[in-house]
Design a protein around this motif. Structure first.
Motif, short mmCIF file in Angstrom:
data_model
loop_
_atom_site.label_atom_id
_atom_site.label_comp_id
_atom_site.label_asym_id
_atom_site.label_seq_id
_atom_site.Cartn_x
_atom_site.Cartn_y
_atom_site.Cartn_z
N THR A 1 20.21 29.61 32.16
CA THR A 1 19.53 29.17 31.15
C THR A 1 18.87 30.34 30.42
O THR A 1 18.43 31.33 31.04
CB THR A 1 18.52 27.92 31.17
N ASP B 1 22.36 32.30 21.81
CA ASP B 1 22.57 30.75 21.62
C ASP B 1 24.15 30.65 20.93
O ASP B 1 24.54 29.56 20.79
CB ASP B 1 21.51 30.32 20.79
N ARG C 1 13.75 21.09 13.04
CA ARG C 1 14.56 22.19 13.56
C ARG C 1 14.51 23.69 13.27
O ARG C 1 14.30 24.74 14.38
CB ARG C 1 16.07 21.83 13.38
N ALA D 1 12.49 15.64 28.67
CA ALA D 1 13.72 16.29 28.33
C ALA D 1 14.83 15.50 28.54
O ALA D 1 15.79 15.16 28.06
CB ALA D 1 13.86 17.54 28.76
N LEU E 1 14.61 28.90 25.85
CA LEU E 1 14.51 27.47 25.89
C LEU E 1 13.15 27.33 27.13
O LEU E 1 12.81 26.11 27.42
CB LEU E 1 15.79 26.97 26.83
N LEU F 1 18.26 15.41 20.50
CA LEU F 1 18.29 16.94 20.98
C LEU F 1 17.40 17.99 20.36
O LEU F 1 16.77 18.56 21.31
CB LEU F 1 19.69 17.52 20.25
N LEU F 2 16.52 17.71 19.54
CA LEU F 2 15.44 18.25 19.18
C LEU F 2 14.44 17.89 19.82
O LEU F 2 13.36 18.72 20.18
CB LEU F 2 15.09 18.10 17.53
N ILE G 1 11.69 20.74 26.77
CA ILE G 1 12.06 21.82 27.65
C ILE G 1 11.03 23.22 27.43
O ILE G 1 10.77 23.75 28.26
CB ILE G 1 13.58 22.26 27.36
N ARG G 2 10.70 23.40 26.06
CA ARG G 2 9.95 24.81 25.68
C ARG G 2 8.52 24.22 26.34
O ARG G 2 7.93 25.42 26.45
CB ARG G 2 9.75 24.75 24.31
N ALA H 1 23.59 21.08 26.07
CA ALA H 1 22.10 20.96 26.28
C ALA H 1 21.65 20.38 27.56
O ALA H 1 20.73 20.84 28.27
CB ALA H 1 21.61 20.14 25.22
N LEU I 1 11.01 24.56 15.38
CA LEU I 1 11.46 24.83 16.55
C LEU I 1 11.80 26.37 16.93
O LEU I 1 11.56 26.95 17.81
CB LEU I 1 12.39 23.58 17.10
N GLY J 1 14.62 19.62 23.13
CA GLY J 1 14.39 20.97 22.90
C GLY J 1 12.86 21.41 22.98
O GLY J 1 12.55 22.38 23.81
#
Length: 405
Positions: A394, A341, A117, A165, A398, A150-151, A157-158, A191, A120, A154
């Motif tokens: 968004t 965020d 995390r 995702a 992200l 969730l990670l 998405i990046r 998210a 990221l 993330g």
């Protein structure tokens, strides 16, 4: 452990910090201090939480390495929640090794998640993926599975992998429901909203429209020549030309792309690319030089041709040209994206995440504060910065990080 400690630990695992505090608030033994610290962290009082966890680690002493390692993991999570990205990551690695050596595979897996995390947050996506790819010898509890998914979402998405995702978010939702923690379910829901809110703005043939992440992914995979103002690059399918370190060239490319198929007068190019209102012969000479450099950089993707009035961008073959930019454009947008965020950031953490000097970040924060877009609280090292999230969009955080030059 006695029954009150066990009950407090179960309350924390179920997302009930007040219930945990009711059982251990008046106790100062090491397990109670650790549980109080975690409860205060869940309630958002990170300073007190950090102090309590450190007291617990000292109280356990060197003869209880497993308990001390758990305290280090708890302190690392508090540091991430308070955006203290300069917290020593080696301490977490040492704690993780200690947990593994003593057979506490679950907390070792959670330490691994915290490490990924942090990676990221500071944009080191490859390292975050490698950390998550390490196998787990034991099944993980639902709450940790949800956090891990969730990670994964993330990172996807990046990298603009929307199908990956969505699948990760679906697994996260299932695990969160199994865990039965309302805060975790709300985090998964928030998210998921990222995939259904505008993530970019497309400018093509004089028209503009908002795009979702799926649309951005499809556009960048197509044969359209994209001037990507989010990553300062020119893209067409698998070919990417980074202009991140050539701001004048990128500004010229964007101006030409926004006017395509028409040309752009020389005076307009000089005024906007060189930031001057009084052009002379030296500016016109510089424009010719910069256009020549841009033509060389674009190579086989496009040509820049001279016209009677100025210059025009001409794509190779039958390609269309489009400009891809943020849904809301303004100065210091990357910094606002991190701040939006919902957490409070220090200037040093922002500098680490953005890859900029702390003085540069501080000047930008002062400028945003003067414009009323951010606000601070605390003083000195305890000073933190916050802002409100832009509704309906968004955050640029992200979206993918800038491409390497």
């Amino acid at each position: 452990m006695d029954s009150m400690i066990t009950a407090a630990a179960r309350a924390l695992a179920a997302g009930d910090p007040l219930g945990a505090l009711n059982r251990v608030a008046l106790r100062d033994d090491a397990p109670a201090l650790a549980l109080r610290g975690i409860a205060m962290a869940q309630l958002g009082d990170f300073l007190r939480a950090k102090a309590l966890v450190r007291r617990a680690a000292r109280a356990f002493g060197p003869k209880e390495p497993l308990a001390r390692a758990r305290c280090v993991v708890a302190e690392a999570e508090i540091a991430l929640a308070s955006r203290d990205l300069g917290w020593p990551a080696k301490s977490l690695d040492t704690a993780r090794a200690t947990l593994d050596a003593h057979g506490d595979r679950v907390n070792a897996a959670y330490a691994q998640y915290l490490e990924a995390r942090r990676l990221l947050l500071i944009g080191r996506l490859d390292e975050a993926e490698c950390t998550l790819a390490e196998p787990h010898p034991v099944p993980l509890p639902p709450a940790i599975r949800a956090a891990r998914e969730l990670l994964v979402a993330g990172i996807a998405i990046r990298r603009l992998r929307t199908n990956v995702a969505r699948a990760a978010l679906a697994r996260a939702e299932q695990a969160a429901r199994h865990a039965g923690i309302p805060a975790l379910m709300a985090e998964v829901e928030n998210a998921s909203l990222v995939l259904n809110t505008p993530a970019a703005r497309l400018i093509a043939r004089g028209e503009q429209r908002l795009l979702l992440l799926d649309d951005v992914e499809a556009l960048l995979a197509s044969e359209v020549l994209v001037i990507d103002a989010r990553r300062y690059a020119v893209c067409a399918a698998s070919t990417v030309v980074s202009l991140a370190r050539r701001p004048v060239l990128f500004e010229l490319a964007r101006l030409l792309a926004q006017a395509w198929p028409e040309d752009v007068p020389r005076s307009t190019l000089i005024e906007q690319a060189f930031r001057t209102k009084h052009a002379d012969e030296s500016h016109r000479a510089r424009l010719r030089v910069e256009v020549g450099r841009l033509r060389t950089m674009l190579g086989t993707l496009a040509d820049v041709s001279a016209t009677k009035q100025g210059f025009a961008l001409a794509p190779r073959g039958t390609r269309e040209i489009a400009v891809l930019t943020r849904p809301v454009e303004e100065r210091h947008a990357d910094m606002l994206a991190f701040l939006s965020d919902g957490e409070s950031w220090s200037s040093s953490a922002l500098a680490l995440a953005l890859g900029a000097s702390q003085r540069t970040v501080q000047r930008a924060l002062d400028s945003l504060a003067a414009a009323g877009k951010v606000q601070s609280f605390g003083r000195g090292r305890a000073r933190r910065w916050v802002t409100q999230r832009v509704p309906g969009f968004t955050t640029t955080l992200l979206l993918p990080m800038p491409l390497p030059s």
